[in-house]
Design a protein around this motif. Structure first.
Motif, PDB file in Angstrom:
ATOM      1  N   ARG A  78       0.840  -1.212   0.000  1.00  0.00           N
ATOM      2  CA  ARG A  78       0.000   0.000   0.000  1.00  0.00           C
ATOM      3  C   ARG A  78       0.870   1.255   0.000  1.00  0.00           C
ATOM      4  O   ARG A  78       0.586   2.223  -0.697  1.00  0.00           O
ATOM      5  CB  ARG A  78      -0.944   0.020   1.196  1.00  0.00           C
ATOM      6  CG  ARG A  78      -2.074  -0.955   1.119  1.00  0.00           C
ATOM      7  CD  ARG A  78      -3.075  -0.547   0.064  1.00  0.00           C
ATOM      8  NE  ARG A  78      -4.195  -1.464   0.026  1.00  0.00           N
ATOM      9  CZ  ARG A  78      -4.915  -1.690  -1.046  1.00  0.00           C
ATOM     10  NH1 ARG A  78      -4.650  -1.051  -2.170  1.00  0.00           N
ATOM     11  NH2 ARG A  78      -5.918  -2.524  -1.017  1.00  0.00           N
ATOM     12  N   LYS A  79       1.937   1.226   0.800  1.00  0.00           N
ATOM     13  CA  LYS A  79       2.855   2.362   0.850  1.00  0.00           C
ATOM     14  C   LYS A  79       3.521   2.570  -0.513  1.00  0.00           C
ATOM     15  O   LYS A  79       3.631   3.699  -1.000  1.00  0.00           O
ATOM     16  CB  LYS A  79       3.913   2.133   1.932  1.00  0.00           C
ATOM     17  CG  LYS A  79       4.862   3.288   2.100  1.00  0.00           C
ATOM     18  CD  LYS A  79       5.838   3.037   3.233  1.00  0.00           C
ATOM     19  CE  LYS A  79       6.733   4.246   3.436  1.00  0.00           C
ATOM     20  NZ  LYS A  79       7.677   4.029   4.544  1.00  0.00           N
ATOM     21  N   GLU A  80       3.945   1.475  -1.124  1.00  0.00           N
ATOM     22  CA  GLU A  80       4.588   1.540  -2.439  1.00  0.00           C
ATOM     23  C   GLU A  80       3.627   2.065  -3.509  1.00  0.00           C
ATOM     24  O   GLU A  80       3.999   2.898  -4.346  1.00  0.00           O
ATOM     25  CB  GLU A  80       5.100   0.148  -2.809  1.00  0.00           C
ATOM     26  CG  GLU A  80       6.019   0.123  -3.997  1.00  0.00           C
ATOM     27  CD  GLU A  80       6.622  -1.257  -4.237  1.00  0.00           C
ATOM     28  OE1 GLU A  80       6.938  -1.533  -5.403  1.00  0.00           O
ATOM     29  OE2 GLU A  80       6.766  -2.055  -3.280  1.00  0.00           O
ATOM     30  N   VAL A  81       2.388   1.591  -3.469  1.00  0.00           N
ATOM     31  CA  VAL A  81       1.396   2.027  -4.461  1.00  0.00           C
ATOM     32  C   VAL A  81       1.057   3.502  -4.257  1.00  0.00           C
ATOM     33  O   VAL A  81       0.989   4.267  -5.226  1.00  0.00           O
ATOM     34  CB  VAL A  81       0.120   1.151  -4.404  1.00  0.00           C
ATOM     35  CG1 VAL A  81      -0.977   1.720  -5.291  1.00  0.00           C
ATOM     36  CG2 VAL A  81       0.449  -0.282  -4.818  1.00  0.00           C
ATOM     37  N   TYR A  82       0.879   3.916  -3.015  1.00  0.00           N
ATOM     38  CA  TYR A  82       0.594   5.327  -2.742  1.00  0.00           C
ATOM     39  C   TYR A  82       1.746   6.203  -3.225  1.00  0.00           C
ATOM     40  O   TYR A  82       1.532   7.216  -3.905  1.00  0.00           O
ATOM     41  CB  TYR A  82       0.322   5.545  -1.253  1.00  0.00           C
ATOM     42  CG  TYR A  82       0.286   7.007  -0.862  1.00  0.00           C
ATOM     43  CD1 TYR A  82      -0.604   7.883  -1.473  1.00  0.00           C
ATOM     44  CD2 TYR A  82       1.147   7.514   0.097  1.00  0.00           C
ATOM     45  CE1 TYR A  82      -0.630   9.229  -1.132  1.00  0.00           C
ATOM     46  CE2 TYR A  82       1.124   8.852   0.445  1.00  0.00           C
ATOM     47  CZ  TYR A  82       0.238   9.708  -0.176  1.00  0.00           C
ATOM     48  OH  TYR A  82       0.216  11.031   0.157  1.00  0.00           O
ATOM     49  N   SER A  83       2.959   5.808  -2.912  1.00  0.00           N
ATOM     50  CA  SER A  83       4.133   6.569  -3.341  1.00  0.00           C
ATOM     51  C   SER A  83       4.211   6.640  -4.863  1.00  0.00           C
ATOM     52  O   SER A  83       4.494   7.695  -5.441  1.00  0.00           O
ATOM     53  CB  SER A  83       5.397   5.922  -2.768  1.00  0.00           C
ATOM     54  OG  SER A  83       6.548   6.592  -3.199  1.00  0.00           O
ATOM     55  N   GLY A  84       3.937   5.508  -5.515  1.00  0.00           N
ATOM     56  CA  GLY A  84       3.943   5.477  -6.978  1.00  0.00           C
ATOM     57  C   GLY A  84       2.883   6.374  -7.577  1.00  0.00           C
ATOM     58  O   GLY A  84       3.125   7.090  -8.559  1.00  0.00           O
ATOM     59  N   ARG A  85       1.693   6.349  -7.002  1.00  0.00           N
ATOM     60  CA  ARG A  85       0.601   7.208  -7.485  1.00  0.00           C
ATOM     61  C   ARG A  85       0.941   8.682  -7.289  1.00  0.00           C
ATOM     62  O   ARG A  85       0.654   9.514  -8.149  1.00  0.00           O
ATOM     63  CB  ARG A  85      -0.702   6.890  -6.755  1.00  0.00           C
ATOM     64  CG  ARG A  85      -1.345   5.632  -7.182  1.00  0.00           C
ATOM     65  CD  ARG A  85      -2.049   5.827  -8.492  1.00  0.00           C
ATOM     66  NE  ARG A  85      -2.596   4.563  -8.939  1.00  0.00           N
ATOM     67  CZ  ARG A  85      -2.936   4.323 -10.178  1.00  0.00           C
ATOM     68  NH1 ARG A  85      -2.795   5.237 -11.103  1.00  0.00           N
ATOM     69  NH2 ARG A  85      -3.420   3.161 -10.515  1.00  0.00           N
ATOM     70  N   LEU A  86       1.551   8.993  -6.161  1.00  0.00           N
ATOM     71  CA  LEU A  86       1.935  10.371  -5.874  1.00  0.00           C
ATOM     72  C   LEU A  86       2.901  10.884  -6.938  1.00  0.00           C
ATOM     73  O   LEU A  86       2.745  11.987  -7.460  1.00  0.00           O
ATOM     74  CB  LEU A  86       2.565  10.424  -4.482  1.00  0.00           C
ATOM     75  CG  LEU A  86       2.594  11.729  -3.727  1.00  0.00           C
ATOM     76  CD1 LEU A  86       1.226  12.375  -3.648  1.00  0.00           C
ATOM     77  CD2 LEU A  86       3.152  11.502  -2.326  1.00  0.00           C
TER      78      LEU A  86
ATOM     79  N   GLU B  81      -0.652  14.795  -5.958  1.00  0.00           N
ATOM     80  CA  GLU B  81      -1.467  14.687  -4.749  1.00  0.00           C
ATOM     81  C   GLU B  81      -2.958  14.900  -4.987  1.00  0.00           C
ATOM     82  O   GLU B  81      -3.794  14.333  -4.294  1.00  0.00           O
ATOM     83  CB  GLU B  81      -0.959  15.711  -3.729  1.00  0.00           C
ATOM     84  CG  GLU B  81      -1.622  15.638  -2.386  1.00  0.00           C
ATOM     85  CD  GLU B  81      -1.049  16.641  -1.409  1.00  0.00           C
ATOM     86  OE1 GLU B  81      -1.201  17.858  -1.641  1.00  0.00           O
ATOM     87  OE2 GLU B  81      -0.438  16.201  -0.419  1.00  0.00           O
ATOM     88  N   GLU B  82      -3.315  15.709  -5.972  1.00  0.00           N
ATOM     89  CA  GLU B  82      -4.722  16.074  -6.169  1.00  0.00           C
ATOM     90  C   GLU B  82      -5.463  15.158  -7.131  1.00  0.00           C
ATOM     91  O   GLU B  82      -6.544  15.489  -7.600  1.00  0.00           O
ATOM     92  CB  GLU B  82      -4.812  17.532  -6.630  1.00  0.00           C
ATOM     93  CG  GLU B  82      -4.328  18.487  -5.566  1.00  0.00           C
ATOM     94  CD  GLU B  82      -4.560  19.943  -5.916  1.00  0.00           C
ATOM     95  OE1 GLU B  82      -5.017  20.241  -7.042  1.00  0.00           O
ATOM     96  OE2 GLU B  82      -4.293  20.787  -5.040  1.00  0.00           O
ATOM     97  N   ASN B  83      -4.925  14.005  -7.404  1.00  0.00           N
ATOM     98  CA  ASN B  83      -5.536  13.039  -8.304  1.00  0.00           C
ATOM     99  C   ASN B  83      -6.409  12.058  -7.512  1.00  0.00           C
ATOM    100  O   ASN B  83      -6.030  11.622  -6.426  1.00  0.00           O
ATOM    101  CB  ASN B  83      -4.417  12.289  -9.048  1.00  0.00           C
ATOM    102  CG  ASN B  83      -4.936  11.202  -9.944  1.00  0.00           C
ATOM    103  OD1 ASN B  83      -5.107  10.075  -9.492  1.00  0.00           O
ATOM    104  ND2 ASN B  83      -5.181  11.522 -11.188  1.00  0.00           N
ATOM    105  N   HIS B  84      -7.553  11.703  -8.071  1.00  0.00           N
ATOM    106  CA  HIS B  84      -8.479  10.785  -7.395  1.00  0.00           C
ATOM    107  C   HIS B  84      -7.811   9.462  -7.049  1.00  0.00           C
ATOM    108  O   HIS B  84      -7.968   8.949  -5.934  1.00  0.00           O
ATOM    109  CB  HIS B  84      -9.715  10.556  -8.274  1.00  0.00           C
ATOM    110  CG  HIS B  84     -10.723   9.646  -7.643  1.00  0.00           C
ATOM    111  ND1 HIS B  84     -10.689   8.280  -7.814  1.00  0.00           N
ATOM    112  CD2 HIS B  84     -11.768   9.902  -6.824  1.00  0.00           C
ATOM    113  CE1 HIS B  84     -11.689   7.744  -7.128  1.00  0.00           C
ATOM    114  NE2 HIS B  84     -12.362   8.707  -6.524  1.00  0.00           N
ATOM    115  N   GLU B  85      -7.079   8.876  -7.981  1.00  0.00           N
ATOM    116  CA  GLU B  85      -6.425   7.589  -7.731  1.00  0.00           C
ATOM    117  C   GLU B  85      -5.404   7.707  -6.606  1.00  0.00           C
ATOM    118  O   GLU B  85      -5.279   6.808  -5.770  1.00  0.00           O
ATOM    119  CB  GLU B  85      -5.761   7.051  -9.004  1.00  0.00           C
ATOM    120  CG  GLU B  85      -6.729   6.709 -10.110  1.00  0.00           C
ATOM    121  CD  GLU B  85      -7.731   5.631  -9.717  1.00  0.00           C
ATOM    122  OE1 GLU B  85      -7.319   4.631  -9.088  1.00  0.00           O
ATOM    123  OE2 GLU B  85      -8.925   5.791 -10.017  1.00  0.00           O
ATOM    124  N   THR B  86      -4.676   8.804  -6.573  1.00  0.00           N
ATOM    125  CA  THR B  86      -3.692   9.026  -5.512  1.00  0.00           C
ATOM    126  C   THR B  86      -4.399   9.123  -4.167  1.00  0.00           C
ATOM    127  O   THR B  86      -3.957   8.517  -3.175  1.00  0.00           O
ATOM    128  CB  THR B  86      -2.870  10.309  -5.775  1.00  0.00           C
ATOM    129  OG1 THR B  86      -2.242  10.200  -7.059  1.00  0.00           O
ATOM    130  CG2 THR B  86      -1.821  10.523  -4.712  1.00  0.00           C
TER     131      THR B  86
END
Length: 176
Positions: free
Chosen positions: A85-93, A98-103
């Motif tokens: 989850r941390k890796e996916v969040y960091s990747g999305r960021l 930061e202001e993206n729905h997926e992020t």
């Protein structure tokens, strides 16, 4: 059954054929929906490996990692879920900002994983940071904004040494 049918249909195709990856994804999703989480985990790991070998887009890799994290969580493997989850969040960021729905969705998923491991302060900190962003970008009544507010309030209440002010803030967070 549909997942296995997809898999059998496209098994003979080359590893690089795009439909093969789609069939593997369908199989993994079908196994998960049927609550065969160990089997789904094997398929999802193989799909992630395939994507990494073939140089798939970061978007596709993050999607598979998110599915893997969900499966780890369903299997009670919370630390492995949290790491992904941390890796996916960091990747999305990095990929979407930061202001993206997926992020924001992945930030919420990461916070929930922290909460499940009773890491309330970290969960609270993340939700405190991103709930105002969700309110501004998605709106007050968006489903994800409401979930983030609830998560923030829960973390405030569960944190070690929660004060009366923390409890008041939790109530205010839910009332606003």
């Amino acid at each position: 059954a549909l997942g296995w049918a997809c898999w059998r249909t496209y098994l003979g195709r080359s590893e690089a054929h795009p439909v093969r990856g789609l069939a593997m994804g369908q199989l993994g999703n079908g196994l998960s929906a049927a609550k065969h989480h160990e089997d789904a985990l094997s398929v999802q790991k193989a799909l992630l490996s395939l994507h990494q070998r073939l140089g798939a887009s970061e978007e596709n890799i993050l999607l598979v990692q998110g599915n893997l994290a969900c499966t780890y969580s369903l299997l009670g493997r919370k630390e492995e879920a949290l790491s992904l989850r941390k890796e996916v969040y960091s990747g999305r960021l990095k990929l979407n900002g930061e202001e993206n729905h997926e992020t924001m969705r992945e930030a919420y998923n990461y916070a929930v994983s922290l909460f499940k491991l009773e890491r309330y302060e970290e969960s609270k900190s993340l939700m405190h940071k991103l709930t105002p962003v969700a309110r501004r970008v998605l709106g007050e009544s968006h489903d994800l904004t409401l979930k983030m507010r609830k998560s923030c309030a829960q973390s405030l209440c569960e944190a070690d040494g929660a004060t009366l002010d923390d409890l008041r803030e939790a109530v205010t967070t839910l009332e606003d």
